[in-house]
Motif scaffolding. Structure first.
Motif, PDB file in Angstrom:
ATOM      1  N   PHE A 197       0.845  -1.190   0.000  1.00  0.00           N
ATOM      2  CA  PHE A 197       0.000   0.000   0.000  1.00  0.00           C
ATOM      3  C   PHE A 197       0.885   1.247   0.000  1.00  0.00           C
ATOM      4  O   PHE A 197       1.867   1.331   0.715  1.00  0.00           O
ATOM      5  CB  PHE A 197      -0.903   0.029   1.235  1.00  0.00           C
ATOM      6  N   SER A 198       0.494   2.225  -0.816  1.00  0.00           N
ATOM      7  CA  SER A 198       1.225   3.482  -0.883  1.00  0.00           C
ATOM      8  C   SER A 198       0.248   4.561  -1.344  1.00  0.00           C
ATOM      9  O   SER A 198      -0.764   4.259  -1.995  1.00  0.00           O
ATOM     10  CB  SER A 198       2.389   3.374  -1.863  1.00  0.00           C
ATOM     11  N   HIS A 199       0.534   5.799  -1.009  1.00  0.00           N
ATOM     12  CA  HIS A 199      -0.296   6.865  -1.568  1.00  0.00           C
ATOM     13  C   HIS A 199      -0.025   7.018  -3.057  1.00  0.00           C
ATOM     14  O   HIS A 199      -0.942   7.239  -3.851  1.00  0.00           O
ATOM     15  CB  HIS A 199      -0.016   8.189  -0.858  1.00  0.00           C
ATOM     16  N   LEU A 200       1.210   6.877  -3.448  1.00  0.00           N
ATOM     17  CA  LEU A 200       1.651   7.101  -4.824  1.00  0.00           C
ATOM     18  C   LEU A 200       1.801   5.766  -5.551  1.00  0.00           C
ATOM     19  O   LEU A 200       2.176   4.755  -4.950  1.00  0.00           O
ATOM     20  CB  LEU A 200       2.995   7.825  -4.812  1.00  0.00           C
ATOM     21  N   ILE A 255      -1.344  -1.304  -4.274  1.00  0.00           N
ATOM     22  CA  ILE A 255      -2.574  -0.512  -4.209  1.00  0.00           C
ATOM     23  C   ILE A 255      -2.243   0.906  -3.761  1.00  0.00           C
ATOM     24  O   ILE A 255      -1.573   1.107  -2.748  1.00  0.00           O
ATOM     25  CB  ILE A 255      -3.596  -1.150  -3.246  1.00  0.00           C
ATOM     26  N   ASN A 256      -2.720   1.898  -4.518  1.00  0.00           N
ATOM     27  CA  ASN A 256      -2.397   3.303  -4.208  1.00  0.00           C
ATOM     28  C   ASN A 256      -3.604   4.208  -4.390  1.00  0.00           C
ATOM     29  O   ASN A 256      -4.613   3.837  -5.010  1.00  0.00           O
ATOM     30  CB  ASN A 256      -1.244   3.800  -5.074  1.00  0.00           C
ATOM     31  N   GLY A 257      -3.506   5.428  -3.873  1.00  0.00           N
ATOM     32  CA  GLY A 257      -4.507   6.469  -4.055  1.00  0.00           C
ATOM     33  C   GLY A 257      -3.936   7.569  -4.930  1.00  0.00           C
ATOM     34  O   GLY A 257      -3.343   7.335  -5.965  1.00  0.00           O
ATOM     35  N   HIS A 258      -4.136   8.827  -4.519  1.00  0.00           N
ATOM     36  CA  HIS A 258      -3.495  10.020  -5.074  1.00  0.00           C
ATOM     37  C   HIS A 258      -4.089  10.538  -6.376  1.00  0.00           C
ATOM     38  O   HIS A 258      -4.241  11.755  -6.554  1.00  0.00           O
ATOM     39  CB  HIS A 258      -1.992   9.782  -5.270  1.00  0.00           C
ATOM     40  N   ASN A 259      -4.420   9.666  -7.325  1.00  0.00           N
ATOM     41  CA  ASN A 259      -4.849  10.124  -8.647  1.00  0.00           C
ATOM     42  C   ASN A 259      -6.312  10.551  -8.706  1.00  0.00           C
ATOM     43  O   ASN A 259      -6.753  11.078  -9.734  1.00  0.00           O
ATOM     44  CB  ASN A 259      -4.598   9.029  -9.685  1.00  0.00           C
ATOM     45  N   SER A 268      -5.147   1.568  -8.686  1.00  0.00           N
ATOM     46  CA  SER A 268      -5.323   2.927  -8.187  1.00  0.00           C
ATOM     47  C   SER A 268      -6.763   3.102  -7.736  1.00  0.00           C
ATOM     48  O   SER A 268      -7.693   2.728  -8.455  1.00  0.00           O
ATOM     49  CB  SER A 268      -4.986   3.959  -9.267  1.00  0.00           C
ATOM     50  N   MET A 269      -6.933   3.705  -6.564  1.00  0.00           N
ATOM     51  CA  MET A 269      -8.250   3.873  -5.940  1.00  0.00           C
ATOM     52  C   MET A 269      -8.755   5.302  -6.112  1.00  0.00           C
ATOM     53  O   MET A 269      -7.997   6.264  -5.932  1.00  0.00           O
ATOM     54  CB  MET A 269      -8.158   3.569  -4.448  1.00  0.00           C
TER      55      MET A 269
END
Length: 436
Positions: free
Chosen positions: A315-318, A352-356, A371-372
């Motif tokens: 898991f990462s933000h980027l 799995i990441n967020g940010h976008n 990407s979530m």
């Protein structure tokens, strides 16, 4: 009942736009917004002071949701232009409608505040007792639908998690609905933990205000009385829009993670499963986005020391690669990181990441990258990498919300994602991610 207020010496509320401004020692103001109902009262208790009230309508401009824009002071409200230098008072102020408000105080003799003054000994906010809000029907219906789906497909010994990202807490925003949804789903499904992929707030307010908002989000999640794990997002540095009131890395670790280090792993021994949480942003670097040498060296040891018959979710933000970013044409440490991840791709169920602020399933590497979409109700289509999906969103209905329930089955090398709100379900099976 009386509600405690928080004041900050040296801050004013600007009459022109209702925003806060530092550098005014003759004033003491409330940096937070408070919600008042008809009949609530502000009452001065010390005649050596006078106070002024700025009110804000609970209205949301479309630009906050449908364009790349951030509301001043992180507030989805509309200032009602009712503050001026001539509107200070000493008599009671009774609210006649539902509004948000902030207060600004001065001393009658015009001298500066020392910073030691206790606002609640000067001004009292007296509220009428209110009944707890009922769950909105559309939330209740979605909870029932998603809970039934999860219970129908969930297999014995599968782990379940609530997974969300980019909440960007906003006054008069949607967090209360998101929190209520997750808490009710936990009662129905029984999560093993909650995972937040970063960007708790916009990071544009003072450290004290940002800390208050973050603690509110984390406090709501912890009401489920299960573990809450997070990664650090770029906005979590509190740097956005040239905000000078940054959190240090140590402060971020303490506030968001409850740990001493920005990266860590969680093991589920009975399931032969390891969760790895990475840090991916440094505002002090020229190349702010990416993974520094310390992070990559630590990850190398984690991957190397994970037994071959275990499975890993990272898991990462980027995202780990620049082609999946809009704001960063280069990512620090990308070559080293991708080489390391591909060398251990057989162990990795997914990255799995967020940010976008959009959804994407990527199968071009040796492991799937997911990407979530953002949990905050926001749906702008500009500034998105190619192939990313931005679900439509609308306040006050099902599409307002967007987060996942994640079911992990290490025996089948499978992860299933049930979407709550806007967007589609998806699945990872034997190294490939697919929409359902």
């Amino acid at each position: 009942m009386k509600l405690s207020l928080t004041g900050l010496a040296g801050m004013k509320i600007r009459a022109v736009d209702g925003c806060q401004e530092l550098g005014h020692p003759e004033m003491l103001s409330t940096p937070l917004f408070y919600l008042a109902q008809p009949g609530d009262i502000l009452r001065l208790m010390d005649s050596e002071y006078k106070f002024n009230v700025a009110t804000y309508a609970a209205e949301v401009k479309d630009c906050w949701i449908y364009t790349y824009d951030y509301a001043p002071d992180e507030s989805w409200t509309v200032y009602r232009q009712d503050l001026s230098g001539n509107s200070y008072k000493q008599d009671d102020y009774m609210f006649t409608e539902c509004v948000y408000f902030r207060v600004c105080l001065r001393k009658m003799n015009g001298t500066a505040f020392e910073g030691s003054e206790e606002l609640n000994r000067i001004l009292s906010f007296e509220k009428n007792a209110a009944s707890p809000p009922e769950m909105k029907p559309w939330i209740r219906n979605e909870v029932e639908r998603v809970a039934k789906h999860v219970m129908d497909v969930r297999e014995k010994n599968e782990l379940s998690f609530a997974l969300l990202t980019d909440t960007h807490y906003t006054v008069n925003g949607t967090w209360d609905d998101t929190s209520a949804s997750i808490q009710q789903l936990h009662k129905e499904v029984g999560f093993d933990g909650i995972i937040h992929l970063g960007d708790f707030t916009d990071g544009m307010t003072t450290r004290e205000v940002s800390r208050y908002y973050v603690e509110q989000v984390l406090g709501d999640l912890k009401k489920c009385k299960i573990p809450v794990w997070a990664t650090l997002g770029n906005h979590d540095t509190n740097y956005f829009r040239d905000n000078p009131d940054l959190f240090s890395l140590k402060e971020q670790c303490e506030l968001y993670l409850g740990r001493d280090e920005p990266r860590y792993s969680i093991d589920f021994g009975a399931h032969k499963l390891r969760f790895i949480f990475l840090d991916s942003f440094d505002p002090d670097e020229t190349m702010r986005y990416g993974y520094n040498a310390a992070c990559i060296q630590w990850l190398d040891k984690q991957l190397e020391n994970t037994p071959d018959d275990w499975r890993i979710v990272i898991f990462s933000h980027l995202a780990p690669i620049s082609r999946l970013q809009y704001w960063a044409k280069e990512i620090r440490g990308e070559i080293e990181l991708m080489g390391l991840l591909n060398n251990h791709a057989g162990k990795i169920l997914a990255f799995i990441n967020g940010h976008n602020h959009a959804d994407l399933l990527d199968n071009e590497e040796g492991f799937p990258i997911i990407s979530m979409v953002n949990s905050k109700c926001e749906a702008f289509t500009e500034y998105k990498p190619e192939a990313f999906i931005t679900p439509g969103r609308k306040l006050g209905e099902l599409s307002q919300e967007a987060f996942d329930i994640m079911l992990v089955n290490t025996e089948k090398r499978q992860i299933r994602f049930a979407r709550f709100g806007a967007g589609k379900n998806k699945e990872v099976t034997h190294g490939r991610a697919e929409w359902l």
